[in-house]
Design a protein around this motif. Structure first.
Motif, short mmCIF file in Angstrom:
data_model
loop_
_atom_site.label_atom_id
_atom_site.label_comp_id
_atom_site.label_asym_id
_atom_site.label_seq_id
_atom_site.Cartn_x
_atom_site.Cartn_y
_atom_site.Cartn_z
N LEU A 14 24.20 3.76 24.19
CA LEU A 14 24.97 3.47 23.20
C LEU A 14 25.01 2.71 22.29
CD1 LEU A 14 28.21 4.38 22.32
CD2 LEU A 14 28.76 2.77 24.12
N PHE A 15 24.49 1.32 22.76
CA PHE A 15 24.23 0.13 21.87
C PHE A 15 23.16 0.57 20.77
CE2 PHE A 15 21.72 -4.13 21.15
CZ PHE A 15 22.88 -4.71 20.71
N PHE A 16 21.94 1.22 21.50
CA PHE A 16 20.99 1.43 20.16
C PHE A 16 21.50 2.22 19.10
CE2 PHE A 16 17.78 1.08 23.95
CZ PHE A 16 17.82 -0.20 23.89
N ASN A 17 22.60 3.31 19.59
CA ASN A 17 23.07 4.39 18.51
C ASN A 17 23.87 3.57 17.64
OD1 ASN A 17 21.71 6.72 19.40
ND2 ASN A 17 23.18 6.94 20.89
N LEU A 18 24.62 2.68 18.15
CA LEU A 18 25.65 1.70 17.41
C LEU A 18 24.65 0.73 16.30
CD1 LEU A 18 28.43 0.86 19.60
CD2 LEU A 18 28.32 2.51 17.80
N PHE A 19 23.52 0.44 16.65
CA PHE A 19 22.73 -0.54 15.94
C PHE A 19 22.26 0.50 14.69
CE2 PHE A 19 18.24 -1.55 14.80
CZ PHE A 19 18.58 -3.06 14.88
N LEU A 20 21.74 1.64 15.11
CA LEU A 20 21.33 2.65 14.12
C LEU A 20 22.30 2.87 13.17
CD1 LEU A 20 19.24 4.41 12.80
CD2 LEU A 20 19.83 6.17 14.25
N GLU A 21 23.65 3.02 13.44
CA GLU A 21 24.68 3.18 12.65
C GLU A 21 25.05 1.84 11.80
OE1 GLU A 21 28.24 4.16 14.83
OE2 GLU A 21 27.50 6.02 15.56
N ARG A 22 24.74 0.92 12.07
CA ARG A 22 25.00 -0.46 11.41
C ARG A 22 23.50 -0.40 10.41
NH1 ARG A 22 28.44 0.19 14.41
NH2 ARG A 22 29.23 1.18 12.79
N VAL A 23 22.57 0.01 10.80
CA VAL A 23 21.47 -0.19 9.87
C VAL A 23 21.81 1.09 8.63
CG1 VAL A 23 18.90 0.60 9.58
CG2 VAL A 23 19.87 -0.68 11.57
N ILE A 24 22.17 2.15 8.91
CA ILE A 24 22.49 3.15 8.06
C ILE A 24 23.59 2.82 6.98
CG2 ILE A 24 23.34 5.41 7.45
CD1 ILE A 24 22.11 6.26 10.07
N LYS A 25 24.75 1.96 7.49
CA LYS A 25 25.76 1.50 6.87
C LYS A 25 25.34 0.32 5.78
CE LYS A 25 30.62 -0.16 7.17
NZ LYS A 25 31.65 -0.65 8.01
N LEU A 26 24.48 -0.58 6.42
CA LEU A 26 23.87 -1.41 5.54
C LEU A 26 23.16 -1.10 4.35
CD1 LEU A 26 23.18 -4.65 5.09
CD2 LEU A 26 21.53 -4.34 6.63
N LEU A 27 22.47 -0.24 4.63
CA LEU A 27 21.53 0.59 3.58
C LEU A 27 22.42 1.44 2.54
CD1 LEU A 27 18.69 2.22 5.39
CD2 LEU A 27 18.50 0.12 4.13
N SER A 28 23.48 1.66 3.01
CA SER A 28 24.45 2.63 2.15
C SER A 28 24.97 1.43 1.17
CB SER A 28 25.56 3.20 3.03
OG SER A 28 25.11 4.23 3.64
N LEU A 29 25.55 0.27 1.73
CA LEU A 29 26.01 -0.60 0.97
C LEU A 29 25.08 -1.30 0.00
CD1 LEU A 29 27.86 -2.78 3.81
CD2 LEU A 29 28.97 -1.45 1.71
N LEU A 30 23.68 -1.37 0.31
CA LEU A 30 22.52 -1.57 -0.62
C LEU A 30 22.52 -0.97 -1.62
CD1 LEU A 30 19.99 -3.30 1.97
CD2 LEU A 30 21.72 -4.61 0.43
N ILE A 31 22.44 0.59 -1.39
CA ILE A 31 22.39 1.39 -2.48
C ILE A 31 23.53 1.59 -3.36
CG2 ILE A 31 22.36 3.96 -2.91
CD1 ILE A 31 20.51 4.27 -0.26
N PHE A 32 24.60 1.36 -2.79
CA PHE A 32 25.90 1.41 -3.46
C PHE A 32 25.86 0.01 -4.62
CE2 PHE A 32 30.36 -0.61 -4.28
CZ PHE A 32 30.76 0.51 -4.77
N TRP A 33 25.55 -0.99 -4.20
CA TRP A 33 25.42 -2.23 -5.00
C TRP A 33 24.18 -2.16 -5.93
CZ3 TRP A 33 29.68 -4.62 -5.71
CH2 TRP A 33 30.65 -4.67 -4.45
N CYS A 34 23.32 -1.54 -5.65
CA CYS A 34 22.08 -1.39 -6.54
C CYS A 34 22.57 -0.50 -7.81
CB CYS A 34 20.67 -0.98 -5.70
SG CYS A 34 19.97 -1.97 -4.66
#
Length: 294
Positions: free
Chosen positions: A141-161
């Motif tokens: 579960l922790f590993f899956n939540l870690f992956l969700e955080r990575v995807i959310k961070l990338l989404s924020l970076l793409i949005f701000w770019c």
């Protein structure tokens, strides 16, 4: 004829998910057979050579010290049993003190399982079953939540770019909380590339640490990083087991952090690659369906 058959026997035609499952099973079986053939051709000669060398050394030692081979083999069997309790020819760090036990439970919940340490008591073995059941589930579960955080961070970076490229006056009036549409979400290929780079950086950095602290070559350290981070855990290389490592508190902490970060990134990378594999399987099924209907 094909249409009549599909209309008369619709239950015999598997769904796309079922067909994908069967196709994946066949491909994994073929992949394993190919891997078995390759590794057998590479490692079998070395195994035979090692057996021959061991028999020669055993006979030479028996003749030199006037000890029967059977008595010597009996002693070696007792030593193999003692290895479970942590007995080594060269003295290592304590396995079942608090730091050693913490390292053990870390290999359990992360599913690495090096095999260097294992419970020897019946109570410990029974407890491990229930302890691992809960611990491994929580770790996944922790590993899956870690992956969700990575995807959310990338989404924020793409949005701000995108916002920086379009300019503040040319962007829609949406906020960073509404970037869940497909335009702001990263593709699976972008996620895979970012995670691959992250795994590579963590592995290279960890290999530099292990090569200094463990005395391994850099290539051996990279090999250990992949085996550990992928939770394969062969046990031929294990970090932090030397006697002087017990006094290196900083190295123990760094070792645990490297393991945690490496397993998180590698597990997330495997998840991303599995999505790409499933896309490939769906493409193969569409191609087969097109060839069948043609």
């Amino acid at each position: 004829m094909k249409k009549d058959f599909s209309c008369c026997c619709p239950s015999l035609i598997p769904s796309r998910e079922t067909a994908c499952f069967y196709l994946l099973f066949v491909l994994i079986a073929l992949y394993m057979l190919a891997g078995a053939a390759i590794f057998s051709s590479l490692e079998r000669p070395a195994e035979l050579q090692a057996h021959q060398l061991w028999e020669t050394r055993l006979k030479d030692f028996s003749q030199e010290h006037n000890v029967s081979c059977e008595d010597l083999k009996s002693l070696l069997r007792h030593y193999e049993e003692a290895r479970t309790a942590g007995i080594r020819t060269e003295r290592g760090r304590a396995l079942w003190d608090i730091p050693g036990a913490f390292y053990f439970v870390g290999t359990v919940v992360s599913t690495i399982g090096f095999g260097v340490t294992a419970p020897s008591t019946v109570t410990g073995k029974i407890l491990l079953v229930f302890y691992g059941l809960l611990g491994c589930s929580a770790a996944i579960l922790f590993f899956n939540l870690f992956l969700e955080r990575v995807i959310k961070l990338l989404s924020l970076l793409i949005f701000w770019c995108q916002r920086w490229r379009k300019g503040p006056g040319r962007l829609d009036s949406r906020s960073s909380d509404t970037i869940s549409n497909e335009e702001g979400n990263p593709s699976v290929y972008q996620v895979t590339l970012i995670l691959f780079v992250a795994v590579l950086l963590v592995a290279c950095g960890a290999a530099s640490l292990y090569s200094v602290m463990e005395g391994w070559t850099y290539l051996e350290s990279l090999y250990f990083c992949f085996v550990a981070f992928s939770t394969v855990g062969f046990g031929d290389f294990v970090s932090g087991q030397r006697e002087h490592h017990a006094d290196s508190q900083g190295y123990q902490v760094a070792n645990c952090l490297m393991m945690l970060l490496g397993v998180c990134c590698t597990y997330s990378l495997f998840n991303a690659i599995s999505v790409i594999i499933k896309q490939g399987l769906n493409w193969m099924l569409r191609t087969l369906a097109w060839m069948y209907s043609a």
